[in-house]
Structure formats: C-alpha cells, structure tokens
Design an enzyme around this catalytic site. Structure first.
Site, mmCIF file in Angstrom:
data_model
loop_
_atom_site.group_PDB
_atom_site.id
_atom_site.type_symbol
_atom_site.label_atom_id
_atom_site.label_comp_id
_atom_site.label_asym_id
_atom_site.label_seq_id
_atom_site.Cartn_x
_atom_site.Cartn_y
_atom_site.Cartn_z
ATOM 1 N N LYS A 126 44.657 37.584 40.165
ATOM 2 C CA LYS A 126 44.426 37.026 40.755
ATOM 3 C C LYS A 126 44.645 35.257 40.728
ATOM 4 C CE LYS A 126 40.356 39.235 42.699
ATOM 5 N NZ LYS A 126 40.553 40.368 41.416
ATOM 6 N N GLU B 222 44.247 38.271 47.241
ATOM 7 C CA GLU B 222 44.992 39.004 46.320
ATOM 8 C C GLU B 222 46.499 40.206 46.447
ATOM 9 O OE1 GLU B 222 42.561 41.433 44.671
ATOM 10 O OE2 GLU B 222 40.644 41.255 46.477
ATOM 11 N N LYS C 65 35.895 33.417 41.405
ATOM 12 C CA LYS C 65 36.168 34.691 40.637
ATOM 13 C C LYS C 65 36.515 34.875 39.431
ATOM 14 C CE LYS C 65 37.505 36.413 45.838
ATOM 15 N NZ LYS C 65 39.003 36.249 46.796
ATOM 16 N N GLU D 58 46.803 41.112 50.958
ATOM 17 C CA GLU D 58 45.503 40.847 51.126
ATOM 18 C C GLU D 58 44.881 39.705 51.763
ATOM 19 O OE1 GLU D 58 41.929 42.919 49.988
ATOM 20 O OE2 GLU D 58 42.580 44.581 49.186
ATOM 21 N N ASN E 95 46.810 44.277 45.742
ATOM 22 C CA ASN E 95 46.501 45.263 45.288
ATOM 23 C C ASN E 95 47.643 46.434 44.349
ATOM 24 O OD1 ASN E 95 43.564 45.651 45.141
ATOM 25 N ND2 ASN E 95 43.419 45.325 47.035
ATOM 26 N N ARG F 244 48.414 49.241 43.902
ATOM 27 C CA ARG F 244 47.786 51.110 44.197
ATOM 28 C C ARG F 244 47.538 51.445 45.361
ATOM 29 N NH1 ARG F 244 43.025 49.807 45.437
ATOM 30 N NH2 ARG F 244 41.929 48.209 44.912
ATOM 31 N N GLY G 280 36.099 44.634 43.450
ATOM 32 C CA GLY G 280 35.388 45.905 43.080
ATOM 33 C C GLY G 280 33.909 44.646 43.819
#
Length: 447
Positions: free
Chosen positions: A116, A288, A158, A275, A290, A292, A164
């Site tokens: 991140k 961030e 963070k 995001e 992801n 995947r 998650g």
C-alpha cells in the site's frame, strides 16, 4: 490456448474458475487439503491432488506443494483466485522460474501495487488523487505519531502488506496513537509477517468505490465501471452494487480515467481493482489496488456481460483484449450479498458444521456462486463465506426486490448464517434510499 490449468484455491472461487475453464474446453486440476477431500471443487475438476493437512500454511499456502502438483499433473498455468497466494509475489516468481504461467500480474507489479505504501507513492507520481498521509513505510510508533500530528486527526493506521481489515486502527488523538499503532503492527506481524505500516487522513463517512480493470500485454487497459462496496463490517465488505447510485456519467468517466492511468503507470496486466474513497463532495482518493480477481467481481459481470475469469485466462495466454472501452456498456443494476457461516447474535462467531438441508434460490436474474451441497461439512479452518448471492434487475429498485425475495428463499440448515442479518440491511430505509457509507452497519444496524 492452455490445455490444463491448476486452481490454487478452494471453495466457491475454485468452483467458479473450474466452470469457466470447462466452458473454454480447458482441463482443470483441483488442489485440496486433507480436510477438503470431499469438497465440491475436488469433485468437479478433471483431476484432484492433495497438497497437505488442513492448516493453511501446510496446504493452500504451501508454495512448493502447489508447484509440485502443477508439474506432476503437467498443468501449464495456475489460477490463484483470491486470497491465499493470489497476491504473493514470491509465488508468482516461483511460477515464472518453473515456466508455469501465473494467471495474474508479474511478481514485480504485485510488489509495486500490492504494498500500500509503495502504491500510494506511485499514484502520487502520476497524478492520481491520494489521501494525505505518510509517503514511506513506517516501523516505529513515534514516527507515525509525528505524521499523525502533521496531517491532523482522525487518522487511520494501516498495514502496508495488509488486506481484509487486518492491521487497521482508527485513531482520534495523540493519547491513543502509540497503543493503537503497536496493536495494529502486532496484528500485521501475525497475519503477514511484515511490520511496515502507513498513516493516512481518515475520511469521515465516505463511500468505498472501486473500479474493475482489465489490461493485456499490449498496453490496452479498460475499466468495467464501478462497484459500490460501502456496506462493510469491520472493514470486510458485505454487500456490493454496480453501478453506484451516486456516480453520474461525468464522474464515472473521471474516476475510470484515473483507474486506467494507475494501471498504465505500472504497465499492469490481467484483472485488477483500483479502490477509491469518495467523500460527500464527490472528491475521490486512491486507497489501494488489488492485484487479483475480487470476491465481488460477479456484479461487474452482470452489468457488462463480460466474463472476467475467461478474460483473465485469455490475457495470461497472451491474447489481446478484444473489448475496447467504447464497447463496455453498463446496463441494468446488480447487487451481491455475501452469505457467511457465522452467528450475528453471538458477535458473528464462525459456525462450522454439517449442512443438513439446503435450498438455493433461483429464477430470472438470480445467480448463486457457491461450493455448498447438502451433507457438506464446513471446516472450521478457513474463511466463513459459504456463497455469494447476486441479483440483476433493470434498475436498483427491481434488483433490491429480487434480492429480498432470494434471501427469503435461501435455506441453510445445520449451521448459523448471516442471511437474516443481510435481510435487515437491505430493508433499512437508508439502504433503500441509497444513502449509505462505510459506517452504515455500525450506525444503523447495531443500534
């Protein structure tokens, strides 16, 4: 095209990938832990091979066992799904070294965007809006405290390598910063074996908006519009919608361009998600990426008609994207609910056990992604998500009505589930109005 793909995952996403491969004429290999021997994905795949005992680190995180299973079965590629090894750069590199195609981005891109702090730095360099915060990873609480004072409270701590909801804390003043930083860092070490943290300004009551992207090896990048993932509990998404009721076409274009710019900046390939947080004034900020496929990818598939798993496979094989941005048309409205084996009346305690009776809803515009069957024993070892219920309607009102009907028809007996909890969310007046943010659940459902 690939002749055989190994799926390095379990549960509903493994079943989802197997079905996509079957439609493409590709053979599949399922891997399983000892406790998952009778799981649905092992029964549906063309081959199945045990990779270790129930513990995650000895099976689904056991890189050597998964690579060996791929070589033994002569599979040409590995699809990691989401979770487990899907964002593990070491595993992606091992695949490359063994001449196995990893269906996802390169190890270098995973490192660059999966971290991140590094991702924020990259976005800052290319002009994608980011939330004010630390520019470099932080390992000492005192350093974080200085940054928190500089950007102003509230702040969110963070984990750089997190996900998650793990390793996250919201802090409102100096007095509670050090203790919260240390707790978040300890949680990060336990979950990810990494102690790097970062600090950013905490936006009060924002929406969580993400953009699905696809990118090939030839520099083509498209987005499939947005998903509104604001309904969350403890930073875990519960309900996802596409499109968002607050995004008009000019804002969608602006955010979509920022998302594709982010992908271009790192020469991204395959499927990914950018995001953002969106504040009350419609200002958006990158949080961030992801690297995947996402749990909530079906809502994007429903409103665009594009099969994201098949696109992932095609891109990994080296095919050029056939769909251009002008071809992406968002039509109708889709909503996804995550159905979990947990007890909402007992602090959402996981509820493993045997499925004694099962009825999955059906009908026009209703889709269930699941690995459940009657008699299946839900193990206590893994994530509690049992299924994803996705509905499609010509507009949001119709989609909510279908979701209400489908949840009422969804029967899982033998374990506790969050079906009634989800039903209470979608019937709340604020949800029906589309007036939601990331604090909706704690503000309106836990009252």
């Amino acid at each position: 095209m690939f002749k055989k793909i190994l799926i390095a995952n379990r549960g509903e996403i493994a079943v989802r990938i197997i079905r996509a491969c079957r439609e493409m004429g590709i053979q599949t290999v399922a891997v399983y832990s000892e406790i998952d021997k009778e799981a649905l994905h092992t029964q549906l795949a063309d081959e199945a091979i045990c990779i270790g005992p129930a513990q995650v680190k000895s099976s689904y995180l056991n890189m050597e066992s998964i690579i060996n299973a791929t070589l033994v079965t002569k599979a040409e590629a590995i699809h990691p799904g989401f979770g487990f090894l899907s964002e593990n750069s070491k595993f992606a590199k091992m695949c490359q070294q063994c001449q196995i195609t990893f269906i996802g981005p390169s190890a270098e891109i995973i490192d660059k965007m999966g971290n991140k702090a590094e991702a924020r730095k990259t976005m800052l360099e290319v002009g994608v809006p980011i939330i004010p915060g630390s520019k470099e990873p932080i390992t000492k609480a005192e350093e974080g405290l200085d940054i928190a004072k500089e950007i102003g409270y509230p702040v969110i701590i963070k984990a750089s390598a997190g996900g998650g909801g793990k390793g996250m804390r919201i802090v409102y003043d100096d007095a509670e910063f050090i203790n919260n930083f240390n707790m978040a860092q300890n949680e990060t070490m336990n979950a990810f074996n990494d102690n790097e943290m970062y600090i950013e300004k905490y936006l009060v009551n924002p929406r969580h908006i993400e953009f699905q992207i696809l990118a090939d090896e030839y520099g083509n990048v498209i987005h499939l519009g947005e998903r509104d993932c604001s309904i969350q509990r403890r930073h875990q998404k519960l309900i996802e919608e596409s499109p968002s009721v607050v995004i008009d076409e000019p804002l969608r274009k602006k955010m979509g361009e920022a998302a594709t710019l982010a992908a271009h900046a790192v020469k991204y390939t395959n499927a990914g998600t950018i995001e953002f947080l969106l504040d009350k004034d419609k200002n958006f900020y990158f949080i961030e990426m992801n690297t995947r496929i996402q749990v909530e990818h079906p809502v994007s598939e429903m409103v665009t008609g594009i099969d994201l798993i098949k696109e992932q496979i095609n891109i990994a094989y080296g095919n050029e994207l056939k769909v251009k941005q002008k071809d992406v048309i968002i039509s109708g409205y889709a909503i996804e609910c995550r159905i979990n084996a947990e007890d909402p009346e007992n602090n959402f305690r996981p509820s493993p056990g045997r499925i004694e009776n099962l009825h999955l809803p059906g009908g026009n515009g209703i889709r269930v992604d699941s690995a459940l069957f009657c008699g299946y024993n839900i193990p206590p070892t893994y994530d509690s998500m049992l299924a994803k219920l996705i509905v499609y309607g010509k507009n949001r009102d119709e989609a909510i009505k279908k979701l209400r009907s489908a949840l009422g028809e969804f029967v899982v007996q033998g374990v506790k589930t969050n079906i009634d909890f989800q039903y209470s969310i979608i019937n709340h007046p604020k949800f029906l109005e589309g007036d939601v943010d990331t604090h909706f659940v704690q503000e309106y459902i836990y009252k």
